[in-house]
Scaffold this motif. Structure first.
Motif, PDB file in Angstrom:
ATOM      1  N   ALA A 182       0.829  -1.209   0.000  1.00 22.52           N
ATOM      2  CA  ALA A 182       0.000   0.000   0.000  1.00 22.52           C
ATOM      3  C   ALA A 182       0.861   1.254   0.000  1.00 22.52           C
ATOM      4  N   GLU A 183       2.020   1.199   0.682  1.00 26.03           N
ATOM      5  CA  GLU A 183       2.888   2.375   0.768  1.00 26.03           C
ATOM      6  C   GLU A 183       3.567   2.691  -0.554  1.00 26.03           C
ATOM      7  N   VAL A 184       3.687   1.702  -1.430  1.00 25.00           N
ATOM      8  CA  VAL A 184       4.328   1.945  -2.719  1.00 25.00           C
ATOM      9  C   VAL A 184       3.561   2.988  -3.526  1.00 25.00           C
ATOM     10  N   LYS A 185       2.248   3.088  -3.282  1.00 24.06           N
ATOM     11  CA  LYS A 185       1.427   4.068  -3.981  1.00 24.06           C
ATOM     12  C   LYS A 185       1.657   5.490  -3.477  1.00 24.06           C
ATOM     13  N   ASP A 186       2.354   5.629  -2.354  1.00 24.20           N
ATOM     14  CA  ASP A 186       2.636   6.943  -1.791  1.00 24.20           C
ATOM     15  C   ASP A 186       3.682   7.644  -2.657  1.00 24.20           C
ATOM     16  N   PRO A 187       3.412   8.899  -3.101  1.00 23.84           N
ATOM     17  CA  PRO A 187       4.405   9.624  -3.915  1.00 23.84           C
ATOM     18  C   PRO A 187       5.760   9.748  -3.228  1.00 23.84           C
ATOM     19  N   PHE A 188       5.760   9.767  -1.897  1.00 24.57           N
ATOM     20  CA  PHE A 188       7.011   9.828  -1.149  1.00 24.57           C
ATOM     21  C   PHE A 188       7.897   8.622  -1.443  1.00 24.57           C
ATOM     22  N   ILE A 189       7.279   7.483  -1.803  1.00 26.02           N
ATOM     23  CA  ILE A 189       8.036   6.266  -2.103  1.00 26.02           C
ATOM     24  C   ILE A 189       8.277   6.134  -3.596  1.00 26.02           C
ATOM     25  N   TYR A 190       7.225   6.206  -4.402  1.00 27.47           N
ATOM     26  CA  TYR A 190       7.404   5.848  -5.816  1.00 27.47           C
ATOM     27  C   TYR A 190       8.065   6.938  -6.646  1.00 27.47           C
ATOM     28  N   LYS A 191       7.917   8.226  -6.270  1.00 23.92           N
ATOM     29  CA  LYS A 191       8.535   9.281  -7.073  1.00 23.92           C
ATOM     30  C   LYS A 191      10.059   9.200  -7.092  1.00 23.92           C
ATOM     31  N   ILE A 238      11.899   6.638  -6.471  1.00 29.48           N
ATOM     32  CA  ILE A 238      12.295   5.376  -7.112  1.00 29.48           C
ATOM     33  C   ILE A 238      12.198   5.506  -8.623  1.00 29.48           C
ATOM     34  N   LEU A 239      11.118   6.133  -9.114  1.00 30.21           N
ATOM     35  CA  LEU A 239      10.973   6.334 -10.560  1.00 30.21           C
ATOM     36  C   LEU A 239      12.059   7.258 -11.106  1.00 30.21           C
ATOM     37  N   ILE A 240      12.397   8.296 -10.343  1.00 31.84           N
ATOM     38  CA  ILE A 240      13.443   9.214 -10.792  1.00 31.84           C
ATOM     39  C   ILE A 240      14.788   8.495 -10.861  1.00 31.84           C
ATOM     40  N   ALA A 241      15.133   7.752  -9.797  1.00 31.41           N
ATOM     41  CA  ALA A 241      16.417   7.044  -9.771  1.00 31.41           C
ATOM     42  C   ALA A 241      16.476   5.974 -10.856  1.00 31.41           C
ATOM     43  N   GLY A 242      15.393   5.186 -10.992  1.00 32.02           N
ATOM     44  CA  GLY A 242      15.361   4.162 -12.036  1.00 32.02           C
ATOM     45  C   GLY A 242      15.380   4.753 -13.430  1.00 32.02           C
ATOM     46  N   MET A 297      20.972   8.520  -6.852  1.00 33.06           N
ATOM     47  CA  MET A 297      20.259   7.304  -6.478  1.00 33.06           C
ATOM     48  C   MET A 297      20.335   7.094  -4.973  1.00 33.06           C
ATOM     49  N   SER A 298      21.512   7.300  -4.402  1.00 32.79           N
ATOM     50  CA  SER A 298      21.682   7.074  -2.963  1.00 32.79           C
ATOM     51  C   SER A 298      21.140   8.235  -2.133  1.00 32.79           C
ATOM     52  N   GLU A 299      20.986   9.426  -2.746  1.00 36.19           N
ATOM     53  CA  GLU A 299      20.501  10.582  -1.995  1.00 36.19           C
ATOM     54  C   GLU A 299      18.992  10.644  -1.899  1.00 36.19           C
ATOM     55  N   ILE A 300      18.289  10.388  -2.997  1.00 35.53           N
ATOM     56  CA  ILE A 300      16.850  10.668  -3.030  1.00 35.53           C
ATOM     57  C   ILE A 300      15.996   9.487  -2.603  1.00 35.53           C
ATOM     58  N   LEU A 301      16.544   8.268  -2.617  1.00 37.60           N
ATOM     59  CA  LEU A 301      15.735   7.114  -2.235  1.00 37.60           C
ATOM     60  C   LEU A 301      15.412   7.168  -0.750  1.00 37.60           C
ATOM     61  N   PRO A 302      14.149   6.932  -0.345  1.00 39.55           N
ATOM     62  CA  PRO A 302      13.788   6.974   1.074  1.00 39.55           C
ATOM     63  C   PRO A 302      14.457   5.849   1.850  1.00 39.55           C
ATOM     64  N   LEU A 303      14.728   6.109   3.119  1.00 41.41           N
ATOM     65  CA  LEU A 303      15.473   5.160   3.936  1.00 41.41           C
ATOM     66  C   LEU A 303      14.811   3.787   3.979  1.00 41.41           C
ATOM     67  N   LYS A 304      13.490   3.758   4.121  1.00 47.55           N
ATOM     68  CA  LYS A 304      12.802   2.485   4.283  1.00 47.55           C
ATOM     69  C   LYS A 304      12.866   1.619   3.015  1.00 47.55           C
ATOM     70  N   ALA A 305      13.124   2.245   1.871  1.00 49.47           N
ATOM     71  CA  ALA A 305      13.196   1.494   0.615  1.00 49.47           C
ATOM     72  C   ALA A 305      14.565   1.597  -0.038  1.00 49.47           C
ATOM     73  N   VAL A 333      20.096  -0.864  -9.973  1.00 47.45           N
ATOM     74  CA  VAL A 333      21.265  -1.530 -10.555  1.00 47.45           C
ATOM     75  C   VAL A 333      20.828  -2.598 -11.554  1.00 47.45           C
ATOM     76  N   VAL A 334      19.769  -3.338 -11.221  1.00 45.60           N
ATOM     77  CA  VAL A 334      19.244  -4.352 -12.142  1.00 45.60           C
ATOM     78  C   VAL A 334      18.791  -3.699 -13.438  1.00 45.60           C
ATOM     79  N   VAL A 335      18.039  -2.599 -13.320  1.00 48.35           N
ATOM     80  CA  VAL A 335      17.574  -1.878 -14.511  1.00 48.35           C
ATOM     81  C   VAL A 335      18.765  -1.430 -15.356  1.00 48.35           C
ATOM     82  N   SER A 336      19.787  -0.911 -14.696  1.00 42.86           N
ATOM     83  CA  SER A 336      20.950  -0.392 -15.398  1.00 42.86           C
ATOM     84  C   SER A 336      21.671  -1.473 -16.190  1.00 42.86           C
TER      85      SER A 336
END
Length: 505
Positions: free
Chosen positions: A267-276, A278-282, A419-427, A436-439
């Motif tokens: 459910a938390e993955v839908k939170d913009p705080f989590i997915y935004k 991750i989408l930017i880094a990926g 990638m290491s700066e913007i990703l939230p701590l919990k994820a 890295v897999v995507v890359s």
């Protein structure tokens, strides 16, 4: 009206201006604490080994193609797999890092990578067949995938905000340095020592990294996420110095960790705080590889043959490595002064012009003028050093050098840092492994399809495609990437949590 105008201008800033921007005496003491830089050095030795292993086939493939034993002799197909299978191993390493970073922690994940790396080098050093060579490449690639996902996170979590950009560029710099050392050993020791000794030499940085990391602390943020408060406080004290106000930073980190659960639910993955983030880094990792850097580095010599660039094989890769090292050094010095976004804009712009120049040069300059071979294939048995008819043949060399320079001063090191700066701590652990897999899957797919595209459409088409991607990089930077210069990881998390727009004024 004046407070309203002030609030409106504030809303268009990527981050609010921090009060007391100048460093106080305690901050300067934190920056001068040599233990922080020792911990970073211990970690980035893993990137040195990664860079060493990545280009290991460069001097080895020619030796194995002429090997007297049929069991070790490489043909065109096996040589291609010997070079590219490393990327599959790196993708697998990034996938496993999604679990290792959260289970073992950042430091132990880096130390864990030493095991497959050491075994991989040992297999290649004692190889009795092609199977052992390929397995060795997979294992060293796996170790590289783990370190690619773990080292940037570890460095960002232990670094002081004022030097996090500079230290964040160190992994890329050490990877380039590892490649240069491999080239130097292959060139100057190749006449005395065979390719097996190059694999043995690769064990040295792995062993040094493992020993040094035994004396380094784990990330304070990871320790707090595991409920180890006393150990986290000691770790931050060790990294900042006893005479600094490290307890204030500790309370800020503790408050940030307290607000986040230890696991990310569906459910938390839908939170913009989590997915935004991750989408930017990926997205950055995906666009970075689509810009063509891996293809250009892997097929550098065939591209130069196709465009009639006179460059001896023993010097071309070393020249590229020197340009990369110089450019990453520029990025490391500039990142905490100029900022991340301006370097990303400049980097993408330089790569765009370089790729466009290469594509147009190959398309419009007649083959009789640049002395290229009529056949569109990069793989040819023709004389690899065709004589140029005029100075126009310097264009592809200069375009390639500028491309490497542009990549290395922006989209190379900064994508790992952000990638290491913007990703939230919990994820952070899971998401960094996913990036890295995507890359590496993108790099593998692009590298494997590059020759097919060249044989089907001509060499100019991939370069024009890379130019279009670089134009997309500029738009992506302007619309989606926040400026993180001088901001703590807690401030960056607060920025995404607040839901502000990602456009700077």
């Amino acid at each position: 009206r004046e407070p309203l105008i002030r609030r409106m201008s504030f809303s268009y800033r990527t981050f609010p201006e921090s009060t007391g921007k100048r460093l106080d005496r305690e901050s300067l003491q934190s920056l001068h604490n040599k233990r922080l830089y020792l911990a970073v050095l211990a970690a980035v030795l893993g990137n040195f080994s990664f860079g060493f292993a990545l280009v290991y086939p460069s001097p080895v493939i020619p030796a194995l193609e002429a090997h007297p034993s049929p069991t070790l002799r490489l043909d065109q197909n096996t040589a291609s797999w010997f070079g590219s299978v490393f990327m599959l191993g790196a993708a697998a390493g990034g996938l496993s890092a999604m679990l290792l970073n959260d289970l073992l922690g950042r430091k132990l994940s880096i130390m864990f990578s030493a095991l497959p790396s050491a075994v991989g080098y040992a297999l290649m050093a004692g190889a009795q067949g092609i199977g052992m060579l390929l397995l060795g490449r997979v294992l060293t690639g796996y170790a590289g995938g783990v370190t690619s996902a773990s080292i940037p996170v570890y460095i960002s979590e232990i670094s002081h905000p004022e030097v996090r950009g500079t230290l964040g560029a160190c992994p890329q710099m050490m990877a380039v340095l590892g490649s240069l050392v491999l080239y130097a050993l292959g060139k100057y020791l190749g006449l005395v020592l065979d390719w097996r000794w190059l694999a043995i030499a690769g064990e040295v940085p792995v062993l040094a990294m493992s020993v040094l990391l035994c004396f380094m602390p784990n990330s304070p943020r990871f320790l707090l996420s595991q409920g180890k408060e006393d150990e986290a406080l000691w770790s931050l004290c060790w990294l900042r110095g006893k005479d600094t106000d490290y307890t204030r930073e500790y309370e800020q980190i503790k408050d940030s960790v307290r607000k986040q659960s230890r696991r990310v639910s569906c459910a938390e993955v839908k939170d913009p705080f989590i997915y935004k983030p991750i989408l930017i880094a990926g997205g950055m990792r995906f666009l970075q590889q689509l810009s063509g850097v891996t293809c250009i580095l892997v097929y550098l010599q065939p591209i130069f043959k196709k465009t009639s660039v006179i460059l001896k094989p023993e010097y071309d890769a070393a020249l590229v490595g020197l340009v990369r090292l110089f450019s990453v050094a520029i990025a490391a010095v500039s990142m905490d002064k100029a900022g991340r976004k301006i370097l990303l804009f400049v980097s993408a712009g330089v790569m765009l012009v370089s790729n466009l120049t290469m594509g147009l040069y190959i398309h419009f300059v007649p083959a009789t003028q640049n002395s290229t071979i009529a056949n569109k294939s990069l793989v040819s048995s023709a004389n690899p050093f065709a004589e140029p008819t005029n100075y126009i043949t310097l264009i592809p060399l200069l375009a390639t050098m500028f491309f490497i320079m542009g990549y290395a001063m922006g989209w190379g090191p900064i994508t790992w840092l952000l990638m290491s700066e913007i990703l939230p701590l919990k994820a952070r652990g899971v998401a960094s492994g996913l990036c890295v897999v995507v890359s590496w899957l993108t790099a593998f797919a692009l590298t494997q399809s590059f020759l097919l595209a060249v044989n089907t459409f001509g060499l100019e088409v991939p370069f024009l495609f890379f130019a279009v991607i670089c134009a997309g990089n500029i738009l992506f930077t302007g619309c989606c990437i926040p400026e993180t210069k001088g901001k703590s990881l807690e401030q960056i998390e607060a920025f995404f949590r607040s839901g502000r727009r990602l456009l700077m004024r």
